[in-house]
Design an enzyme around this catalytic site. Structure first.
Site, mmCIF file in Angstrom:
data_model
loop_
_atom_site.group_PDB
_atom_site.id
_atom_site.type_symbol
_atom_site.label_atom_id
_atom_site.label_comp_id
_atom_site.label_asym_id
_atom_site.label_seq_id
_atom_site.Cartn_x
_atom_site.Cartn_y
_atom_site.Cartn_z
ATOM 1 N N CYS A 224 49.749 40.857 41.851
ATOM 2 C CA CYS A 224 49.183 40.948 40.313
ATOM 3 C C CYS A 224 49.854 40.063 39.374
ATOM 4 C CB CYS A 224 49.896 42.481 39.945
ATOM 5 S SG CYS A 224 49.249 43.715 40.829
ATOM 6 N N HIS A 303 60.890 34.055 41.703
ATOM 7 C CA HIS A 303 60.459 34.502 42.827
ATOM 8 C C HIS A 303 61.831 35.269 43.465
ATOM 9 C CE1 HIS A 303 58.468 35.087 46.676
ATOM 10 N NE2 HIS A 303 57.574 34.318 46.123
ATOM 11 N N HIS A 388 54.159 39.795 20.108
ATOM 12 C CA HIS A 388 53.206 40.940 20.847
ATOM 13 C C HIS A 388 53.502 40.695 22.464
ATOM 14 C CE1 HIS A 388 51.221 41.021 17.259
ATOM 15 N NE2 HIS A 388 50.770 39.586 17.537
ATOM 16 N N HIS A 392 52.413 43.642 32.392
ATOM 17 C CA HIS A 392 51.284 44.149 33.393
ATOM 18 C C HIS A 392 51.204 45.693 33.412
ATOM 19 C CE1 HIS A 392 49.295 44.580 37.091
ATOM 20 N NE2 HIS A 392 50.512 45.132 37.667
ATOM 21 N N ASN A 425 45.079 49.931 36.366
ATOM 22 C CA ASN A 425 45.710 48.741 37.003
ATOM 23 C C ASN A 425 44.687 47.720 37.388
ATOM 24 O OD1 ASN A 425 47.125 46.788 38.019
ATOM 25 N ND2 ASN A 425 48.833 48.098 39.330
#
Length: 484
Positions: A224, A303, A388, A392, A425
């Site tokens: 995602c 990562h 703002h 996700h 989602n």
């Protein structure tokens, strides 16, 4: 032929001038302050007595101050150089809104699960419980292949889903921006779980008859968070190639990835993932400055795949009966919070006011260099730098965790929570549904900064910071905005 050579020479001269300019900036913002600092230190060494020098060097507080000064000078020089990079503009973007007959209320969704006869009683109850607490409303969408009884899960339906989303978003983008598809120089598509042959990028090239020299990139299995990865890739491509357009297409495909087993960790994805996609036009052309909505300020990628717990928290695998699905482990929320903290450590030095940076740095020096265990972790106030927040919409638990970590209000979380409720989602494209909500609500004013926070398998946390070029209003121009 002559004009082409002339244009190339001019581009080379411009590039050389930019390099010389950046080197000059680097000298004056980094090396000159550092040189002055070293001269000052040398002057003190000459005039101070040996015993005073010894005392200074042995004093941990003075040592910490010196180290902090050097770090701040370095960061200031690096920041100044980066600020002179060629601007990347977001001309416009569109989000795909499926057809009305594809709306799937929670009650209808649960009925279809029961009628299919594919799930055990306990699995049906589990999905009912998750659906009632997931944060999804009654107007999310499923692809047509999953609306039939039983679900028609096949390559043909998966292609139809992909074409509907991609071509729907791109048709609107081209119509809205007025650019011809043949003007595109770079095409970047990210779709985690659907990787047909020919590729998804090839499907788009064929549909719009793009140029033979189009440079296309198909990002797969990146979860995602791949939408921000695509933007980051486009940024680097545009910086190296002046006067170019890049189109980013972010989506996910549900048809071939619907789980038909009874493993609870895999049933979660059925309850929260829904249909959607977004198309984004990026440009480095100076002529697009006045009509563009946003300018890309920063991208930061983190990562955590080296950590086993982070790596294993989201995995595509087979259950005990050989049925493939996406497994979401209970550690996911904690992993997401940890990845975010790593990401904001880097991002904070780029966007936060100097007061917040100094507080973070001083506490770091005190806790690490001076070994002071009494120092509590300090969470900077990003609301001082960001207007703002587009987080996700992975699920209600994820949003709750990130709201707590970033100390955000319900007003700041509204973009994400409303997107989760209305569209579910939608994987990597959810960030764009959230930004579209901010525009529809009239929130984005000239100069406002937008932070897109993407989370995904791997485990990855990626951020993009945008600055509004003008007041963004959709009044009278709802084309491509799914909140119309």
């Amino acid at each position: 032929m002559g004009s082409e050579v002339s244009t190339t020479d001019m581009d080379l001269k411009d590039s050389s001038s930019a390099v010389i300019k950046n080197r000059t900036i680097l000298i004056f913002t980094f090396f000159v302050p550092l040189l002055l600092f070293l001269i000052a230190v040398q002057f003190q060494l000459i005039h101070l007595k040996l015993d005073l020098l010894s005392q200074l060097c042995s004093n941990s507080n003075h040592r910490a101050i010196i180290i902090s000064s050097i770090v701040l000078l370095f960061l200031f020089g690096l920041y100044s150089v980066k600020q002179r990079s060629p601007p990347i503009y977001l001309v416009d973007f569109t989000c795909y809104k499926p057809e009305k007959e594809q709306k799937t209320p929670v009650k209808l969704f649960l009925e279809k699960l029961e009628v299919s006869g594919l799930f055990k009683e306990e699995s049906l109850k589990f999905q009912q419980r998750i659906s009632s607490t997931s944060g999804l409303g009654d107007e999310t969408y499923l692809p047509k292949g999953l609306m039939t009884e039983p679900p028609n899960i096949c390559m043909k339906e998966a292609r139809l889903e992909a074409e509907a989303v991609m071509f729907g978003a791109l048709d609107t983008l081209f119509a809205k921006t007025g650019i011809n598809p043949t003007e595109i120089d770079f095409l970047i598509v990210n779709c985690g779980l659907f990787n047909p042959t020919p590729s998804i990028t090839a499907m788009i090239v064929n549909q719009y008859k793009l140029r033979d020299d189009i440079r296309s990139y198909n990002l797969a299995s990146m979860g995602c968070s791949a939408g921000v990865i695509s933007v980051d890739l486009a940024k680097h491509l545009l910086k190296a190639n002046p006067n170019s357009y890049a189109v980013v297409l972010s989506t996910e495909n549900l048809t071939l990835n619907w789980y038909l087993g009874n493993d609870r960790s895999m049933l979660l994805s059925n309850c929260i993932f829904r249909m959607g996609g977004a198309a984004i036009l990026l440009s480095n052309k100076s002529s697009d400055k006045t009509r563009s909505k946003y300018k890309l300020v920063h991208t930061v990628r983190t990562h955590k795949g080296a950590d086993d717990k982070s790596y294993n928290c989201i995995q595509q695998r087979e259950d005990e009966n050989g049925k493939v699905g996406i497994s979401l482990r209970k550690e996911l929320t904690a992993v997401a919070g940890d990845a975010l903290k790593s990401n904001i450590t880097t991002l904070g030095l780029l966007v936060l006011p100097i007061s917040e940076q100094l507080m973070t740095l001083l506490l770091f020096v005190r806790s690490k260099l001076l070994k002071d265990s009494r120092v509590k972790p300090y969470t900077p106030d990003f609301k001082l730098a960001i207007d703002h927040f587009c987080i996700h919409a992975g699920g209600r638990a994820i949003l709750d965790e990130l709201q707590k970590t970033l100390q955000l209000t319900e007003w700041h979380m509204e973009l994400s929570r409303r997107t989760l409720y209305r569209f579910g989602n939608t994987s990597s494209s959810s960030l764009w549904y959230e930004l579209a909500y901010a525009e529809a609500d009239g929130r984005v004013a000239k100069g406002d900064r937008v932070w897109q926070i993407a989370l995904g398998s791997g485990f990855k946390c990626n951020s993009a910071i945008w600055k509004a070029m003008r007041h963004v209003s959709v009044v009278g121009d709802w084309e491509g905005n799914p909140w119309a």
